[in-house]
Design an enzyme around this catalytic site. Sequence first.
Site, PDB file in Angstrom:
ATOM      1  CB  CYS A 217      -7.730   6.221  -5.509  1.00  0.00           C
ATOM      2  SG  CYS A 217      -7.331   7.947  -5.757  1.00  0.00           S
TER       3      CYS A 217
ATOM      4  CD  GLU B  86      -5.228  11.168   0.696  1.00  0.00           C
ATOM      5  OE1 GLU B  86      -6.362  10.787   0.348  1.00  0.00           O
ATOM      6  OE2 GLU B  86      -4.977  12.321   1.074  1.00  0.00           O
TER       7      GLU B  86
ATOM      8  CD  GLU C 168      -9.817   0.531  -4.950  1.00  0.00           C
ATOM      9  OE1 GLU C 168      -9.045  -0.110  -4.210  1.00  0.00           O
ATOM     10  OE2 GLU C 168      -9.723   1.746  -5.149  1.00  0.00           O
TER      11      GLU C 168
ATOM     12  N   GLY D 191      -2.361   4.091  -1.130  1.00  0.00           N
ATOM     13  CA  GLY D 191      -2.389   2.738  -1.661  1.00  0.00           C
ATOM     14  C   GLY D 191      -3.677   2.056  -1.260  1.00  0.00           C
ATOM     15  CB  SER D 192      -4.608  -1.467  -1.264  1.00  0.00           C
ATOM     16  OG  SER D 192      -3.559  -1.997  -0.495  1.00  0.00           O
ATOM     17  CB  THR D 193      -8.569  -0.240   2.192  1.00  0.00           C
ATOM     18  OG1 THR D 193      -9.066   0.924   1.505  1.00  0.00           O
ATOM     19  CG2 THR D 193      -9.166  -0.280   3.582  1.00  0.00           C
TER      20      THR D 193
ATOM     21  CE  LYS E 163       7.477   0.533  -1.536  1.00  0.00           C
ATOM     22  NZ  LYS E 163       7.512   0.016  -2.917  1.00  0.00           N
TER      23      LYS E 163
ATOM     24  N   GLY F   7      -3.016  -0.110   4.035  1.00  0.00           N
ATOM     25  CA  GLY F   7      -3.221   1.047   4.916  1.00  0.00           C
ATOM     26  C   GLY F   7      -3.535   0.608   6.344  1.00  0.00           C
TER      27      GLY F   7
HETATM   28  P1  NAP Z   1      -0.719  -1.174  -2.437  1.00  0.00           P
HETATM   29  O1  NAP Z   1      -0.519  -2.581  -2.776  1.00  0.00           O
HETATM   30  O2  NAP Z   1      -1.340  -0.828  -1.138  1.00  0.00           O
HETATM   31  O3  NAP Z   1       0.690  -0.479  -2.562  1.00  0.00           O
HETATM   32  C1  NAP Z   1       0.933   0.888  -2.311  1.00  0.00           C
HETATM   33  C2  NAP Z   1       2.366   1.083  -1.926  1.00  0.00           C
HETATM   34  O4  NAP Z   1       2.627   0.438  -0.678  1.00  0.00           O
HETATM   35  C3  NAP Z   1       3.360   0.476  -2.915  1.00  0.00           C
HETATM   36  O5  NAP Z   1       4.508   1.276  -2.950  1.00  0.00           O
HETATM   37  C4  NAP Z   1       3.635  -0.865  -2.273  1.00  0.00           C
HETATM   38  O6  NAP Z   1       4.838  -1.434  -2.691  1.00  0.00           O
HETATM   39  C5  NAP Z   1       3.682  -0.492  -0.801  1.00  0.00           C
HETATM   40  N1  NAP Z   1       3.452  -1.598   0.104  1.00  0.00           N
HETATM   41  C6  NAP Z   1       2.934  -2.832  -0.142  1.00  0.00           C
HETATM   42  N2  NAP Z   1       2.872  -3.559   0.990  1.00  0.00           N
HETATM   43  C7  NAP Z   1       3.345  -2.773   1.984  1.00  0.00           C
HETATM   44  C8  NAP Z   1       3.503  -2.944   3.401  1.00  0.00           C
HETATM   45  N3  NAP Z   1       3.158  -4.060   4.027  1.00  0.00           N
HETATM   46  N4  NAP Z   1       4.002  -1.912   4.121  1.00  0.00           N
HETATM   47  C9  NAP Z   1       4.328  -0.749   3.521  1.00  0.00           C
HETATM   48  N5  NAP Z   1       4.205  -0.523   2.194  1.00  0.00           N
HETATM   49  C10 NAP Z   1       3.709  -1.525   1.429  1.00  0.00           C
HETATM   50  O7  NAP Z   1      -1.590  -0.396  -3.504  1.00  0.00           O
HETATM   51  P2  NAP Z   1      -1.371  -0.394  -5.063  1.00  0.00           P
HETATM   52  O8  NAP Z   1      -1.945  -1.677  -5.557  1.00  0.00           O
HETATM   53  O9  NAP Z   1       0.002  -0.017  -5.412  1.00  0.00           O
HETATM   54  O10 NAP Z   1      -2.278   0.853  -5.473  1.00  0.00           O
HETATM   55  C11 NAP Z   1      -3.621   0.761  -5.713  1.00  0.00           C
HETATM   56  C12 NAP Z   1      -4.418   1.208  -4.499  1.00  0.00           C
HETATM   57  O11 NAP Z   1      -4.091   2.535  -4.130  1.00  0.00           O
HETATM   58  C13 NAP Z   1      -5.889   1.229  -4.760  1.00  0.00           C
HETATM   59  O12 NAP Z   1      -6.565   0.619  -3.696  1.00  0.00           O
HETATM   60  C14 NAP Z   1      -6.239   2.699  -4.841  1.00  0.00           C
HETATM   61  O13 NAP Z   1      -7.534   3.032  -4.530  1.00  0.00           O
HETATM   62  C15 NAP Z   1      -5.254   3.303  -3.914  1.00  0.00           C
HETATM   63  N6  NAP Z   1      -4.996   4.702  -4.236  1.00  0.00           N
HETATM   64  C16 NAP Z   1      -5.549   5.664  -3.418  1.00  0.00           C
HETATM   65  C17 NAP Z   1      -5.342   7.000  -3.687  1.00  0.00           C
HETATM   66  C18 NAP Z   1      -5.932   8.060  -2.799  1.00  0.00           C
HETATM   67  O14 NAP Z   1      -5.518   9.200  -2.878  1.00  0.00           O
HETATM   68  N7  NAP Z   1      -6.858   7.741  -1.926  1.00  0.00           N
HETATM   69  C19 NAP Z   1      -4.562   7.379  -4.784  1.00  0.00           C
HETATM   70  C20 NAP Z   1      -4.015   6.380  -5.597  1.00  0.00           C
HETATM   71  C21 NAP Z   1      -4.247   5.041  -5.297  1.00  0.00           C
HETATM   72  P3  NAP Z   1       4.813  -2.433  -3.953  1.00  0.00           P
HETATM   73  O15 NAP Z   1       4.158  -1.736  -5.075  1.00  0.00           O
HETATM   74  O16 NAP Z   1       6.237  -2.660  -4.194  1.00  0.00           O
HETATM   75  O17 NAP Z   1       4.057  -3.652  -3.500  1.00  0.00           O
END
Ligand code: NAP
Length: 483
Positions: free
Chosen positions: A295, A261, A392, A239-241, A187, A244
Amino acid sequence: MMSNTTWNLDPSLESTALVQIKPQYELFIDGKWQAPLSKTYFDSINPADETHLAKIAWANQADVDLAVRAARTAYTNVWSQLSGAERGKYLFRIARLMQEKARELAVLETLDGGKPIREARDVDVPLACNHFFYYAGWADKLLEAFPGQNPAALGVAGQITPWNFPLLMLAWKIAPALACGNTVVLKPAETTSLTALKFAEICQEAGLPPGVVNIVTGYGDTGAALVAHPDLDKIAFTGSTAVGKQIQKACIGTTKKLTLELGGKSANIILEDAPIDQAVEGVINAIFFNQGHVCCAGSRLFVQESIATQVLDKLKFRLQSIYVGNPLDKNTDIGAINSKKQLETIERYIQLGLEEGAEIYQPTCELPSAGYYCKPTLFTDVAQSARIVQEEIFGPVLTIQTFRTIEEVVQKANNTPYGLAAGIWTDKGARIFGVSQQLQAGVVWANTYNKFDPASPFGGYKESGFGREGGLHGLRAYLKFPN
Ligand code: NAP
Ligand code: MG
C-alpha cells in the site's frame, strides 16, 4: 535454471514438505471448526502456477452472526474478566507458537499469495510475530500507557484484511485488539485465507478461550455482512479506498468506532546530493518489492534534474539483473501477481500509460508460462495529471518525473488524492527535516524505504484513510477513555 540478462542461477527451491494444507477449511467460530450455514465453499489457488490449493468456507450473514455472537459471549464472560497480565500471557504464547511455525507460515503465505519466499520468510512472518510480542507487552500496562485516562476495552471488533500482507495485516489487527481486552471476528481476503486459518489452529494450540478470535472466510459480501452487523463496537479495515468509502458510509449513524487503512501513491524523492547507488537500490525495494503489492509502495519517483539521466541508467541496468519467477525460489525478487484480476488491472494501466504517451522500459526477462506474472515496468515522460501518476496501480510499475527545486517536488509529491507514505534520499539532515515536514504522508522514510517496526505507528492522510496501527497509537484504536 533461472536467468536474466546478467546471471544464470540454479534453482534454490524452498521445500513445501512442512506445510499441510487441508483439502477443505470450515469457519473458525467459538474455538471450533464449523461448517458454513451457507453450505458454500470457494477455491483458493496458487497464483504462481494456477494450481488448486484448498476449498474454503464462504460465510453468509447467518454465519457472520454466529461468529459475532461467539465473540460477544467470549468478551462478556471470559476475556473482559481477565487481568491484562493474563491476556498478555496468551499473546506471548501465540507469538512463540508463530515463531516456532515461522517456516511453515512463510511457505503457506508464498503458496497462497504468490510473494517471494525470501520476503515471506524475512519480512512478513518475523514482523507478524514481533507484533504479537510487542502488544503482549502492553496488555498489563494500559494504565501506564494512558495515565489518568482510565482506558477500557471497546468490546467486539470486526476486522477485514487485504491480500498483500495477509498474516502481517492480521497481526496488526488482532494483536492490539486482544491486548486491549477486545474479542474479534476477522475476515481475510478471499485469495489469501490460508495463513489466517493456520492462525486459528495456533489460537487453539495456545488454549485461547473459545470465541476470543473468530475467522470468517469469504468474498466481499462476507466483509459487507460483517460491517453491517449491529452488535459490533469497532470496525478495522485495510484495503482499497473504494471499499473503505463504502464501509465509512455503512458506519454512519452507528456507534461503531472505525479505522481505515487505504490505498496510496507514495512519492520517493531523490535529491542531487543523495548517495545514488543506495538510492537506486532503495527505489527497487520501494516499488518492486512484493510485486508492488504494497500500500505504501514508492510508486512515483521524483529525481532532481541534474542527476536524472544517471539515475535512470542505473535503474535500467539494475532491472536487468532482477529475477521474476517462481516465488518459492530463494533467488526470486519478483514473484507472482496475487490474482488474475489484479494482473489484468496492472496490464490495463500499462496499456493506459502507453496511450497517455509515456515512454516505457521493461527488462528483457522471460516470464513463466503458467501463473500470473508481470515484468517490472518504468514509465518516463509522464505528466503530473496522467492517470498512471494519479491512480494506485498496485503492481510493479514505477512512474519517473524530474524536478528542479524543493518547492516544485513538494507540490508534485502532495498532488494526489492519497497521503500514505513518502521517501527522501539526500546527504543533508536539514533537508530531510525540511522536506518531510511539508509532505502530506503518514510515514516519511529517509535514505531507506519500507522499513517497519511494531513500535512505530502507521497510517495515512487524505484518501489513504484515518487512524493509526502500530505502536502506542495503535492501542488507542481499540480503547475508549471514559475520563
Ligand atoms: P479490497 O478489495 O478493498 O479488499 C480488502 C478486503 O475487504 C478484502 O478482505 C475484501 O474481500 C473485503 N471487501 C471487499 N468488498 C467489501 C465490502 N463491500 N465490504 C466489506 N469488505 C469488503 O482491497 P484489496 O484489493 O484486497 O487490497 C488492496 C488494497 O488495499 C490497495 O488499495 C492497498 O493500497 C490497500 N492496502 C492498504 C494498506 C494500508 O495499511 N493503508 C495495507 C495493505 C493494503 P475480498 O478479498 O474477498 O474481496
Ligand atoms: Mg490463493
